[in-house]
Write a protein that holds these residues in place. Structure first.
Motif, PDB file in Angstrom:
ATOM      1  N   ILE A 279     -18.188  53.610  15.268  1.00 42.25           N
ATOM      2  CA  ILE A 279     -18.298  53.547  13.805  1.00 42.25           C
ATOM      3  C   ILE A 279     -19.551  54.281  13.348  1.00 42.25           C
ATOM      4  CG2 ILE A 279     -18.661  51.985  11.849  1.00 42.25           C
ATOM      5  CD1 ILE A 279     -16.932  49.931  13.386  1.00 42.25           C
ATOM      6  N   GLU A 280     -20.658  54.050  14.036  1.00 43.72           N
ATOM      7  CA  GLU A 280     -21.912  54.685  13.639  1.00 43.72           C
ATOM      8  C   GLU A 280     -21.850  56.202  13.793  1.00 43.72           C
ATOM      9  OE1 GLU A 280     -26.716  54.310  14.509  1.00 43.72           O
ATOM     10  OE2 GLU A 280     -25.277  53.443  15.933  1.00 43.72           O
ATOM     11  N   GLU A 281     -21.253  56.670  14.877  1.00 48.22           N
ATOM     12  CA  GLU A 281     -21.331  58.092  15.204  1.00 48.22           C
ATOM     13  C   GLU A 281     -20.208  58.932  14.609  1.00 48.22           C
ATOM     14  OE1 GLU A 281     -21.342  58.008  19.433  1.00 48.22           O
ATOM     15  OE2 GLU A 281     -23.295  56.986  19.579  1.00 48.22           O
ATOM     16  N   MET A 296     -20.166  37.657   8.888  1.00 52.35           N
ATOM     17  CA  MET A 296     -19.630  37.610  10.243  1.00 52.35           C
ATOM     18  C   MET A 296     -18.840  38.872  10.578  1.00 52.35           C
ATOM     19  SD  MET A 296     -20.570  35.027  11.984  1.00 52.35           S
ATOM     20  CE  MET A 296     -21.262  33.391  11.813  1.00 52.35           C
ATOM     21  N   THR A 297     -18.224  39.487   9.566  1.00 55.44           N
ATOM     22  CA  THR A 297     -17.460  40.712   9.813  1.00 55.44           C
ATOM     23  C   THR A 297     -18.396  41.902  10.002  1.00 55.44           C
ATOM     24  OG1 THR A 297     -15.616  39.859   8.505  1.00 55.44           O
ATOM     25  CG2 THR A 297     -15.668  42.230   8.900  1.00 55.44           C
ATOM     26  N   GLN A 298     -19.449  41.951   9.218  1.00 51.13           N
ATOM     27  CA  GLN A 298     -20.393  43.058   9.354  1.00 51.13           C
ATOM     28  C   GLN A 298     -21.190  42.947  10.650  1.00 51.13           C
ATOM     29  OE1 GLN A 298     -22.778  44.136   5.920  1.00 51.13           O
ATOM     30  NE2 GLN A 298     -21.335  43.111   4.553  1.00 51.13           N
ATOM     31  N   GLY A 299     -21.710  41.746  10.935  1.00 49.11           N
ATOM     32  CA  GLY A 299     -22.497  41.572  12.149  1.00 49.11           C
ATOM     33  C   GLY A 299     -23.625  42.573  12.222  1.00 49.11           C
ATOM     34  N   PRO A 300     -23.736  43.307  13.340  1.00 47.45           N
ATOM     35  CA  PRO A 300     -24.823  44.279  13.480  1.00 47.45           C
ATOM     36  C   PRO A 300     -24.577  45.592  12.737  1.00 47.45           C
ATOM     37  CG  PRO A 300     -23.442  44.313  15.424  1.00 47.45           C
ATOM     38  CD  PRO A 300     -22.909  43.212  14.547  1.00 47.45           C
ATOM     39  N   LEU A 301     -23.465  45.666  11.981  1.00 53.21           N
ATOM     40  CA  LEU A 301     -23.097  46.917  11.317  1.00 53.21           C
ATOM     41  C   LEU A 301     -23.610  47.026   9.878  1.00 53.21           C
ATOM     42  CD1 LEU A 301     -19.378  47.146  12.480  1.00 53.21           C
ATOM     43  CD2 LEU A 301     -21.273  48.557  13.295  1.00 53.21           C
ATOM     44  N   THR A 302     -24.370  46.054   9.408  1.00 51.96           N
ATOM     45  CA  THR A 302     -24.732  46.016   7.994  1.00 51.96           C
ATOM     46  C   THR A 302     -25.395  47.318   7.544  1.00 51.96           C
ATOM     47  OG1 THR A 302     -24.950  43.616   8.012  1.00 51.96           O
ATOM     48  CG2 THR A 302     -26.050  44.797   6.238  1.00 51.96           C
ATOM     49  N   GLN A 306     -23.631  50.593   5.178  1.00 52.53           N
ATOM     50  CA  GLN A 306     -24.212  51.058   3.918  1.00 52.53           C
ATOM     51  C   GLN A 306     -24.121  52.578   3.779  1.00 52.53           C
ATOM     52  OE1 GLN A 306     -28.182  49.468   3.859  1.00 52.53           O
ATOM     53  NE2 GLN A 306     -27.472  47.345   3.872  1.00 52.53           N
ATOM     54  N   THR A 307     -23.957  53.263   4.903  1.00 56.56           N
ATOM     55  CA  THR A 307     -23.881  54.729   4.867  1.00 56.56           C
ATOM     56  C   THR A 307     -22.447  55.243   4.910  1.00 56.56           C
ATOM     57  OG1 THR A 307     -23.952  55.015   7.281  1.00 56.56           O
ATOM     58  CG2 THR A 307     -26.060  54.772   6.130  1.00 56.56           C
ATOM     59  N   LYS A 308     -21.484  54.348   5.096  1.00 57.19           N
ATOM     60  CA  LYS A 308     -20.081  54.747   5.211  1.00 57.19           C
ATOM     61  C   LYS A 308     -19.316  54.369   3.945  1.00 57.19           C
ATOM     62  CE  LYS A 308     -20.810  55.642   9.647  1.00 57.19           C
ATOM     63  NZ  LYS A 308     -20.741  56.997  10.246  1.00 57.19           N
ATOM     64  N   PRO A 309     -18.584  55.304   3.349  1.00 58.04           N
ATOM     65  CA  PRO A 309     -17.750  54.912   2.205  1.00 58.04           C
ATOM     66  C   PRO A 309     -16.672  53.927   2.654  1.00 58.04           C
ATOM     67  CG  PRO A 309     -17.240  57.159   2.902  1.00 58.04           C
ATOM     68  CD  PRO A 309     -18.457  56.739   3.671  1.00 58.04           C
ATOM     69  N   SER A 310     -16.424  52.944   1.840  1.00 53.51           N
ATOM     70  CA  SER A 310     -15.441  51.924   2.213  1.00 53.51           C
ATOM     71  C   SER A 310     -14.454  51.703   1.083  1.00 53.51           C
ATOM     72  CB  SER A 310     -16.129  50.606   2.590  1.00 53.51           C
ATOM     73  OG  SER A 310     -16.908  50.133   1.512  1.00 53.51           O
ATOM     74  N   VAL A 311     -13.251  51.277   1.474  1.00 55.50           N
ATOM     75  CA  VAL A 311     -12.190  50.898   0.542  1.00 55.50           C
ATOM     76  C   VAL A 311     -11.840  49.447   0.837  1.00 55.50           C
ATOM     77  CG1 VAL A 311      -9.821  51.302  -0.199  1.00 55.50           C
ATOM     78  CG2 VAL A 311     -11.282  53.240   0.417  1.00 55.50           C
ATOM     79  N   LEU A 312     -11.845  48.611  -0.174  1.00 53.14           N
ATOM     80  CA  LEU A 312     -11.521  47.201  -0.014  1.00 53.14           C
ATOM     81  C   LEU A 312     -10.176  46.921  -0.673  1.00 53.14           C
ATOM     82  CD1 LEU A 312     -14.980  45.561  -0.840  1.00 53.14           C
ATOM     83  CD2 LEU A 312     -14.127  46.384   1.359  1.00 53.14           C
ATOM     84  N   ILE A 313      -9.214  46.438   0.133  1.00 52.33           N
ATOM     85  CA  ILE A 313      -7.872  46.111  -0.364  1.00 52.33           C
ATOM     86  C   ILE A 313      -7.643  44.631  -0.107  1.00 52.33           C
ATOM     87  CG2 ILE A 313      -5.416  46.646  -0.243  1.00 52.33           C
ATOM     88  CD1 ILE A 313      -6.128  49.321   1.032  1.00 52.33           C
ATOM     89  N   HIS A 314      -7.540  43.862  -1.171  1.00 53.50           N
ATOM     90  CA  HIS A 314      -7.454  42.408  -1.015  1.00 53.50           C
ATOM     91  C   HIS A 314      -6.899  41.819  -2.301  1.00 53.50           C
ATOM     92  CE1 HIS A 314      -8.194  38.485   0.523  1.00 53.50           C
ATOM     93  NE2 HIS A 314      -9.244  38.745   1.260  1.00 53.50           N
ATOM     94  N   HIS A 315      -6.021  40.829  -2.154  1.00 56.51           N
ATOM     95  CA  HIS A 315      -5.527  40.143  -3.337  1.00 56.51           C
ATOM     96  C   HIS A 315      -6.535  39.127  -3.845  1.00 56.51           C
ATOM     97  CE1 HIS A 315      -4.553  37.259  -0.116  1.00 56.51           C
ATOM     98  NE2 HIS A 315      -4.729  36.341  -1.050  1.00 56.51           N
ATOM     99  N   ALA A 316      -7.574  38.850  -3.063  1.00 54.83           N
ATOM    100  CA  ALA A 316      -8.530  37.798  -3.425  1.00 54.83           C
ATOM    101  C   ALA A 316      -9.951  38.261  -3.142  1.00 54.83           C
ATOM    102  CB  ALA A 316      -8.219  36.516  -2.652  1.00 54.83           C
ATOM    103  N   LEU A 317     -10.352  39.369  -3.735  1.00 53.21           N
ATOM    104  CA  LEU A 317     -11.705  39.859  -3.531  1.00 53.21           C
ATOM    105  C   LEU A 317     -12.711  38.862  -4.081  1.00 53.21           C
ATOM    106  CD1 LEU A 317     -11.450  43.669  -4.339  1.00 53.21           C
ATOM    107  CD2 LEU A 317     -12.152  42.642  -2.184  1.00 53.21           C
ATOM    108  N   LYS A 318     -13.663  38.488  -3.239  1.00 52.64           N
ATOM    109  CA  LYS A 318     -14.728  37.583  -3.671  1.00 52.64           C
ATOM    110  C   LYS A 318     -16.052  38.345  -3.596  1.00 52.64           C
ATOM    111  CE  LYS A 318     -12.119  33.453  -2.400  1.00 52.64           C
ATOM    112  NZ  LYS A 318     -12.067  32.203  -1.602  1.00 52.64           N
ATOM    113  N   SER A 319     -17.068  37.709  -3.065  1.00 56.79           N
ATOM    114  CA  SER A 319     -18.348  38.386  -2.967  1.00 56.79           C
ATOM    115  C   SER A 319     -18.275  39.494  -1.920  1.00 56.79           C
ATOM    116  CB  SER A 319     -19.440  37.389  -2.588  1.00 56.79           C
ATOM    117  OG  SER A 319     -19.117  36.747  -1.367  1.00 56.79           O
TER     118      SER A 319
END
Length: 585
Positions: A279-281, A296-302, A306-319
């Motif tokens: 993921i990093e490289e 818990m999902t991010q773990g050591p990837l936080t 932050q440097t990777k564009p992300s798309v969030l697909i969820h019927h129940a987006l929270k924080s």
């Protein structure tokens, strides 16, 4: 029709098969209605604790894909439901808590266990509204149909979660009349307007395809909410066809078929170093389905995410995690979303050819002291080859759950669950009862559920083994007994200069004897201090034509740093500073 009878009838129509609870004076009218009217389609499940009942309802809802129901009487019974109901709310699990209350004539007048909020009493409605989608205390018969419909709608639609219906004893026996014609029509339609539908959803999916077309190495992270959704088959169809690399999370380590060529591993706090490096490289777009990229999902990837564009697909987006680089959010029902995504894909096919030459590696097994005894990782290695296909894996909390999540290789068709909201220790011990009852409702013969728990977790809810014994449910508890709370001990050893407190048992605990005392047959309980003993017991258990409840106590006498990123990071830093020798298995 009395209110309690009407409530039992609605649950039957919703195909709820089990009501989990402990009885008491102010919930007895409802329990009696289920007993009288349930026939073969609805039954009371006599849990041994209210906390266990709530965890069972949560496990039932996760596995059935429908509504879980728990109930309790007033006072301590009501309060004991809290941890499990809060877990359901935090994790978006549809659960209805039915809570008996003192009769209305005693509200604010010194009634035993009064929680009306009157006369200086506890305010039960405010308490439950703080941990559910919605909570209401019924005061009159004419409120029933409207308020029940609202509770069910808010539990089963949109963001989903828990609701609470507080029922005074006398109100439960009031006449509420026949079910209104509109009741299920309105429930099916729902009250909730979910954003990003129709034209807006089409635009979002178009943007998603533009982002995918512009990248070279996308990664999909599929979460537990996606697995529970009716869209799951459509989601998998798209991922397989596009051959996008897919990772799973601690929330459901079985969320994607590991036999597929585009499966790449587990990310997050218990994730795999090789995938994190990839993921990093190389990854240039992260698409997250049915997960909120929590801690818990991010773990050591936080910092990496932050440097990777992300798309969030969820019927129940929270924080959403801090400072994430979110390029697009699609907050819409997953069914409609992936029907549209597959339509786009048919017209504009995408193909990424998985990942070539990614060698999945695990964390090394780091022992804190030399020894020839049994460790958590050794136990998991012995368990792995004996797990049959289509099994339910229920992870509790602590070192054994982290080790299982990291080193297990779930067999084809396996399902997994864990409480990452508010459930904590003891969740998996009890929730397995709900998991199995839901599984049996779907299949005439289901594979056993396997619970991975520590001795500390077992002491919190182990009495629910008795519930499984009464129902002769095929559940095997694998209890990793290290005579204490292992993860707390590991943290205190690392962070507090080996000052360990409230984590070690000063008197040894014999879990297998507890199991026998809870009704397990003598030949279905054993201790194991070696991998050979583990393998022999599991082989015999799974060869039984109709296995029932069983317990295997694993005597863990070699401490390891669990494959849990926060602890590994601390240990690694301390080792580099001290230049100490490393003991690896």
């Amino acid at each position: 029709m009395q209110l309690c009878d009407a409530l039992a009838h609605v649950l039957q129509v919703l195909n709820v098969r089990s009501v989990f609870g402990v009885s008491g004076a102010n919930i007895e009218p409802f329990h009696d209605a289920v007993f009288r009217l349930g026939a073969d389609s609805l039954s009371n499940v006599f849990a041994k604790t209210e906390s266990g009942a709530a965890f069972m309802a949560d496990g039932y809802a996760r596995t059935s894909g429908g509504l879980g129901v728990c109930c309790a009487t007033s006072g301590g019974g009501m309060m004991n439901l809290a941890a499990g109901v809060a877990e359901s709310q935090a994790s978006g699990i549809p659960v209805l808590a039915i809570i008996g209350q003192v009769a209305t004539e005693w509200e604010g007048a010194g009634g035993f266990q009064d929680s009306s909020g009157r006369g200086g009493s506890i305010n039960g409605v405010e308490l439950w509204r703080s941990m559910t989608q919605y909570a209401v205390r019924l005061q009159a018969a004419d409120e029933f149909w409207q308020q029940l419909n609202l509770c069910l709608t808010l539990s089963l639609n949109g963001n989903k979660g828990a609701t609470a219906l507080l029922l005074p004893r006398d109100v439960q026996m009031m006449d509420v009349g026949a079910m209104p014609d509109w009741f299920f029509k309105r429930l099916a339609r729902g009250f909730i307007d979910i954003p990003a539908v129709n034209t807006e959803l089409t635009e979002c999916v178009s943007t998603l395809f533009a982002l995918l077309s512009a990248c070279q190495n996308p990664l999909v992270v599929i979460g537990d909410a996606a697995v529970r959704d009716r869209a799951y088959a459509d989601i998998c169809e798209f991922l397989k066809s596009a051959d996008i690399p897919v990772a799973v999370t601690l929330a459901d380590i079985c969320a994607y078929d590991r036999r597929e060529r585009n499966f790449v591993g587990v990310i997050g706090a218990c994730g795999e170093p090789s995938l994190h490096r990839y993921i990093e490289e190389q990854v240039d777009l992260v698409v997250v389905i049915g997960n909120n990229l929590d801690q818990m999902t991010q773990g050591p990837l936080t910092s990496i995410l932050q440097t990777k564009p992300s798309v969030l697909i969820h019927h129940a987006l929270k924080s959403v995690g801090p400072r994430l680089n979110v390029a697009l959010t699609i907050h819409a029902p997953l069914v409609e979303t992936f029907q549209l995504i597959n339509d786009f894909h048919a017209r504009q096919p995408l193909r990424f050819h998985g990942i070539k030459k990614l060698h999945r590696d695990k964390h090394p097994q780091i022992r804190l002291a030399a020894g020839d005894g049994l460790s958590n990782s050794m136990a998991i290695a012995a368990i792995n080859p004996h797990l049959p296909d289509n099994i339910s894996l229920v992870l509790d909390a602590g070192n054994c759950a982290a080790t299982a999540a990291h080193y297990l290789e779930p067999p084809p068709g396996a399902r997994s669950s864990i409480a990452l909201g508010m459930g904590g220790m003891g969740y998996g011990v009890a929730s397995a009862v709900g998991v199995q009852l839901a599984q049996q409702a779907k299949e005439s013969r289901s594979q056993p559920a396997v619970v991975f728990c520590g001795d500390g977790a077992f002491l919190m809810n182990g009495v629910e083994v008795h519930t499984a014994v009464e129902l002769h449910l095929p559940i095997i508890w694998l209890v990793f007994n290290n005579q204490g709370h292992g993860m707390c001990r590991s943290r205190q050893e690392l962070l507090f200069e080996n000052r360990v407190t409230c984590s070690n048992f000063s008197a040894p605990v014999n879990i297998s004897k507890l199991g026998e005392g809870l009704g397990l047959a003598a030949d279905q309980v054993a201790q194991a201090s070696s991998t050979t003993e583990i393998e022999a017991f599991l082989q015999a258990y799974f060869l039984q034509p109709e296995p029932g409840p069983a317990l295997l106590e694993l005597n863990i006498d070699v401490d390891e740093i669990p494959p849990f990123a926060p602890l590994i990071d601390i240990w690694t830093q301390q080792q580099s500073e001290e230049d100490a020798p490393v003991i690896t298995a």
